[in-house]
Design a protein around this motif. Structure first.
Motif, PDB file in Angstrom:
ATOM      1  N   THR A   9      80.301  36.221  62.778  1.00 60.29           N
ATOM      2  CA  THR A   9      80.386  37.654  63.017  1.00 60.29           C
ATOM      3  C   THR A   9      80.185  37.952  64.497  1.00 60.29           C
ATOM      4  N   ALA A  10      80.647  39.117  64.921  1.00 61.58           N
ATOM      5  CA  ALA A  10      80.511  39.518  66.320  1.00 61.58           C
ATOM      6  C   ALA A  10      79.077  39.908  66.652  1.00 61.58           C
ATOM      7  N   THR A  11      78.314  40.311  65.647  1.00 59.76           N
ATOM      8  CA  THR A  11      76.918  40.669  65.850  1.00 59.76           C
ATOM      9  C   THR A  11      76.073  39.909  64.838  1.00 59.76           C
ATOM     10  N   PRO A  12      74.794  39.702  65.127  1.00 60.42           N
ATOM     11  CA  PRO A  12      73.931  39.056  64.138  1.00 60.42           C
ATOM     12  C   PRO A  12      73.830  39.927  62.890  1.00 60.42           C
ATOM     13  N   VAL A  13      73.859  39.314  61.731  1.00 60.66           N
ATOM     14  CA  VAL A  13      73.794  40.062  60.476  1.00 60.66           C
ATOM     15  C   VAL A  13      72.765  39.411  59.577  1.00 60.66           C
ATOM     16  N   GLY A  14      71.851  40.216  59.043  1.00 56.04           N
ATOM     17  CA  GLY A  14      70.916  39.729  58.049  1.00 56.04           C
ATOM     18  C   GLY A  14      71.508  39.939  56.665  1.00 56.04           C
ATOM     19  N   THR A  15      71.380  38.979  55.797  1.00 54.60           N
ATOM     20  CA  THR A  15      71.965  39.085  54.469  1.00 54.60           C
ATOM     21  C   THR A  15      71.354  40.238  53.694  1.00 54.60           C
ATOM     22  N   PHE A  16      70.052  40.421  53.785  1.00 50.70           N
ATOM     23  CA  PHE A  16      69.385  41.462  53.021  1.00 50.70           C
ATOM     24  C   PHE A  16      69.120  42.724  53.833  1.00 50.70           C
ATOM     25  N   TYR A  17      68.771  42.545  55.098  1.00 52.72           N
ATOM     26  CA  TYR A  17      68.406  43.702  55.929  1.00 52.72           C
ATOM     27  C   TYR A  17      68.777  43.413  57.378  1.00 52.72           C
TER      28      TYR A  17
ATOM     29  N   SER B 233      77.386  57.284  62.344  1.00 54.34           N
ATOM     30  CA  SER B 233      78.203  57.134  61.138  1.00 54.34           C
ATOM     31  C   SER B 233      77.339  56.479  60.071  1.00 54.34           C
ATOM     32  N   ASN B 234      77.702  56.678  58.816  1.00 53.22           N
ATOM     33  CA  ASN B 234      76.959  56.093  57.702  1.00 53.22           C
ATOM     34  C   ASN B 234      77.914  55.439  56.719  1.00 53.22           C
ATOM     35  N   SER B 235      77.407  54.422  56.021  1.00 51.93           N
ATOM     36  CA  SER B 235      78.180  53.812  54.948  1.00 51.93           C
ATOM     37  C   SER B 235      77.301  53.712  53.710  1.00 51.93           C
TER      38      SER B 235
ATOM     39  N   LYS C 229      71.602  49.763  61.325  1.00 50.74           N
ATOM     40  CA  LYS C 229      70.612  49.499  60.280  1.00 50.74           C
ATOM     41  C   LYS C 229      71.395  49.390  58.981  1.00 50.74           C
ATOM     42  N   ASN C 230      71.212  48.293  58.244  1.00 47.69           N
ATOM     43  CA  ASN C 230      71.947  48.088  57.017  1.00 47.69           C
ATOM     44  C   ASN C 230      71.050  47.399  56.004  1.00 47.69           C
ATOM     45  N   ILE C 231      71.055  47.908  54.785  1.00 46.31           N
ATOM     46  CA  ILE C 231      70.243  47.348  53.709  1.00 46.31           C
ATOM     47  C   ILE C 231      71.166  46.844  52.615  1.00 46.31           C
ATOM     48  N   LEU C 232      71.274  45.534  52.488  1.00 46.96           N
ATOM     49  CA  LEU C 232      72.075  44.877  51.451  1.00 46.96           C
ATOM     50  C   LEU C 232      73.528  45.335  51.405  1.00 46.96           C
TER      51      LEU C 232
ATOM     52  N   GLY D 179      74.129  51.938  55.204  1.00 42.91           N
ATOM     53  CA  GLY D 179      74.169  51.560  56.608  1.00 42.91           C
ATOM     54  C   GLY D 179      74.203  52.771  57.510  1.00 42.91           C
ATOM     55  N   GLU D 180      73.600  52.634  58.680  1.00 40.70           N
ATOM     56  CA  GLU D 180      73.624  53.686  59.691  1.00 40.70           C
ATOM     57  C   GLU D 180      74.005  53.031  61.010  1.00 40.70           C
ATOM     58  N   TYR D 181      75.029  53.572  61.676  1.00 42.63           N
ATOM     59  CA  TYR D 181      75.572  52.997  62.893  1.00 42.63           C
ATOM     60  C   TYR D 181      75.554  54.088  63.958  1.00 42.63           C
ATOM     61  N   THR D 182      74.785  53.872  65.030  1.00 46.93           N
ATOM     62  CA  THR D 182      74.607  54.915  66.041  1.00 46.93           C
ATOM     63  C   THR D 182      74.984  54.394  67.420  1.00 46.93           C
TER      64      THR D 182
END
Length: 105
Positions: free
Chosen positions: A23-31, A55-57, A89-92, A96-99
């Motif tokens: 991925t282009a950014t580090p990603v945690g599987t759960f958080y 933005s939110n998902s 910030k993304n939970i599972l 997600g919140e992207y600012t």
């Protein structure tokens, strides 16, 4: 009970594969909660204004909002951009919140 454990195992396995290793950014599987630099205009790093756009998902199915650099600059009344940061910030993958933060004058 066995059905619930099977479902949980499938969800966890899907999360591991969905996070990927390239991925282009580090990603945690759960958080995931990260602050990342996007761009620096160079020169003077001082600024007098900060603009923010979010933005939110939801449930990896729905995404809304406008977290563009243009909107963040407009929200902060910025005409000369000095540098840009991005926070996620993304939970599972469910919420997600992207600012985008724009700093400038």
């Amino acid at each position: 009970m066995k059905t619930k454990l099977t479902f949980l195992a499938l969800v966890l396995t899907a999360g591991l594969f969905a996070s990927g290793c390239a991925t282009a950014t580090p990603v945690g599987t759960f958080y995931t909660e990260l602050s990342l630099p996007v761009n620096v205009a160079g020169g003077d790093a001082s600024y007098s204004k900060v603009g923010k756009a979010t933005s939110n998902s939801y449930f990896a199915l729905i995404a809304t909002g406008d977290s563009s650099i243009e909107t963040a600059a407009k929200n902060g009344g910025i005409s000369k951009i000095k540098f840009i940061d991005w926070k996620v910030k993304n939970i599972l993958g469910f919420m997600g919140e992207y600012t985008t933060y724009v700093y400038g004058d």
